[in-house]
Design a protein around this motif. Structure first.
Motif, PDB file in Angstrom:
ATOM      1  N   ASP A   1       0.803  -1.214   0.000  1.00 23.30           N
ATOM      2  CA  ASP A   1       0.000   0.000   0.000  1.00 23.30           C
ATOM      3  C   ASP A   1       0.841   1.271   0.000  1.00 23.30           C
ATOM      4  N   HIS A   2       2.034   1.191   0.555  1.00 27.12           N
ATOM      5  CA  HIS A   2       2.846   2.391   0.723  1.00 27.12           C
ATOM      6  C   HIS A   2       3.960   2.531  -0.308  1.00 27.12           C
ATOM      7  N   LYS A   3       4.037   1.626  -1.255  1.00 23.05           N
ATOM      8  CA  LYS A   3       5.125   1.689  -2.224  1.00 23.05           C
ATOM      9  C   LYS A   3       4.923   2.743  -3.293  1.00 23.05           C
ATOM     10  N   ASN A   4       3.693   3.094  -3.573  1.00 21.58           N
ATOM     11  CA  ASN A   4       3.429   4.050  -4.642  1.00 21.58           C
ATOM     12  C   ASN A   4       2.461   5.102  -4.138  1.00 21.58           C
ATOM     13  N   THR A   5       2.953   6.298  -3.936  1.00 21.93           N
ATOM     14  CA  THR A   5       2.115   7.384  -3.439  1.00 21.93           C
ATOM     15  C   THR A   5       2.231   8.585  -4.358  1.00 21.93           C
TER      16      THR A   5
ATOM     17  N   LYS B   1      -3.236   3.802 -12.697  1.00 18.12           N
ATOM     18  CA  LYS B   1      -3.774   2.480 -13.008  1.00 18.12           C
ATOM     19  C   LYS B   1      -4.312   1.829 -11.743  1.00 18.12           C
ATOM     20  N   LYS B   2      -3.570   1.970 -10.659  1.00 19.93           N
ATOM     21  CA  LYS B   2      -4.003   1.405  -9.379  1.00 19.93           C
ATOM     22  C   LYS B   2      -5.264   2.110  -8.880  1.00 19.93           C
ATOM     23  N   GLN B   3      -5.346   3.420  -9.077  1.00 21.36           N
ATOM     24  CA  GLN B   3      -6.535   4.172  -8.678  1.00 21.36           C
ATOM     25  C   GLN B   3      -7.764   3.728  -9.477  1.00 21.36           C
ATOM     26  N   MET B   4      -7.577   3.488 -10.755  1.00 23.50           N
ATOM     27  CA  MET B   4      -8.694   3.025 -11.604  1.00 23.50           C
ATOM     28  C   MET B   4      -9.161   1.645 -11.187  1.00 23.50           C
ATOM     29  N   GLU B   5      -8.213   0.766 -10.842  1.00 21.25           N
ATOM     30  CA  GLU B   5      -8.589  -0.581 -10.413  1.00 21.25           C
ATOM     31  C   GLU B   5      -9.357  -0.566  -9.101  1.00 21.25           C
ATOM     32  N   THR B   6      -8.976   0.302  -8.170  1.00 20.35           N
ATOM     33  CA  THR B   6      -9.676   0.355  -6.886  1.00 20.35           C
ATOM     34  C   THR B   6     -11.054   0.989  -7.048  1.00 20.35           C
ATOM     35  N   GLU B   7     -11.252   1.886  -8.015  1.00 19.96           N
ATOM     36  CA  GLU B   7     -12.579   2.479  -8.247  1.00 19.96           C
ATOM     37  C   GLU B   7     -13.526   1.478  -8.866  1.00 19.96           C
ATOM     38  N   GLU B   8     -13.010   0.547  -9.678  1.00 17.22           N
ATOM     39  CA  GLU B   8     -13.855  -0.457 -10.330  1.00 17.22           C
ATOM     40  C   GLU B   8     -14.365  -1.488  -9.342  1.00 17.22           C
ATOM     41  N   GLU B   9     -13.620  -1.701  -8.281  1.00 18.17           N
ATOM     42  CA  GLU B   9     -14.026  -2.716  -7.289  1.00 18.17           C
ATOM     43  C   GLU B   9     -15.051  -2.204  -6.388  1.00 18.17           C
TER      44      GLU B   9
END
Length: 147
Positions: A64-68, A139-147
């Motif tokens: 969770d903290h690797k990419n901010t 990309k990670k933000q888009m994936e979390t919004e789809e879930e």
């Protein structure tokens, strides 16, 4: 980080073992500008610390903290700061004449140009890192919004 350390060593010892600096004055008859040297020192040392902390974070942090967003922001700041310092160094050392006045290819001039070129390369690497970090972050933000 390796390029950053090389630039710092050239900056501190590139004038035959003495302080080289980036220059920063537009009148080549004057000594180097202290405010420009302070900014350059801050960029070199500050980004060694930032890059070292980021590398440790990538190695030991959880997923969770690797990419901010802070990484992206610091990379964008790094682009502009490294390019600015590199441009000032290239401008100063390109027009530099050694104490002998007629020796165009002096050792300190070549070292200064190498240092400025490495600063520009470091800025390009921060640009690449910014693009990759942004793509991964969004990309990670888009994936979390789809879930």
């Amino acid at each position: 980080m390796v390029i950053n350390i090389i630039v710092l060593v050239l900056y501190r010892t590139g004038y035959g073992g003495f302080f080289l600096g980036v220059g920063g004055t537009w009148n080549l008859n004057e000594s180097k500008d202290p405010s420009t040297e302070m900014v350059a020192s801050g960029v070199f040392v500050g980004f060694i610390i930032y890059t070292g902390v980021s590398l440790v974070s990538y190695c030991f942090a959880t997923g969770d903290h690797k990419n901010t967003f802070v990484d992206i922001l610091m990379n964008v700041v790094g682009i502009f700061m490294w390019l600015a310092v590199g441009a000032v160094a290239l401008h100063y050392w390109h027009g530099y004449l050694s104490e002998q006045r007629f020796i165009y290819a002096s050792a300190e001039r070549q070292t200064g140009l190498a240092m400025g070129s490495l600063c520009v390369i470091q800025g390009a690497l921060y640009l690449l890192d910014s693009v990759l970090a942004s793509a991964h972050y969004f990309k990670k933000q888009m994936e979390t919004e789809e879930e």
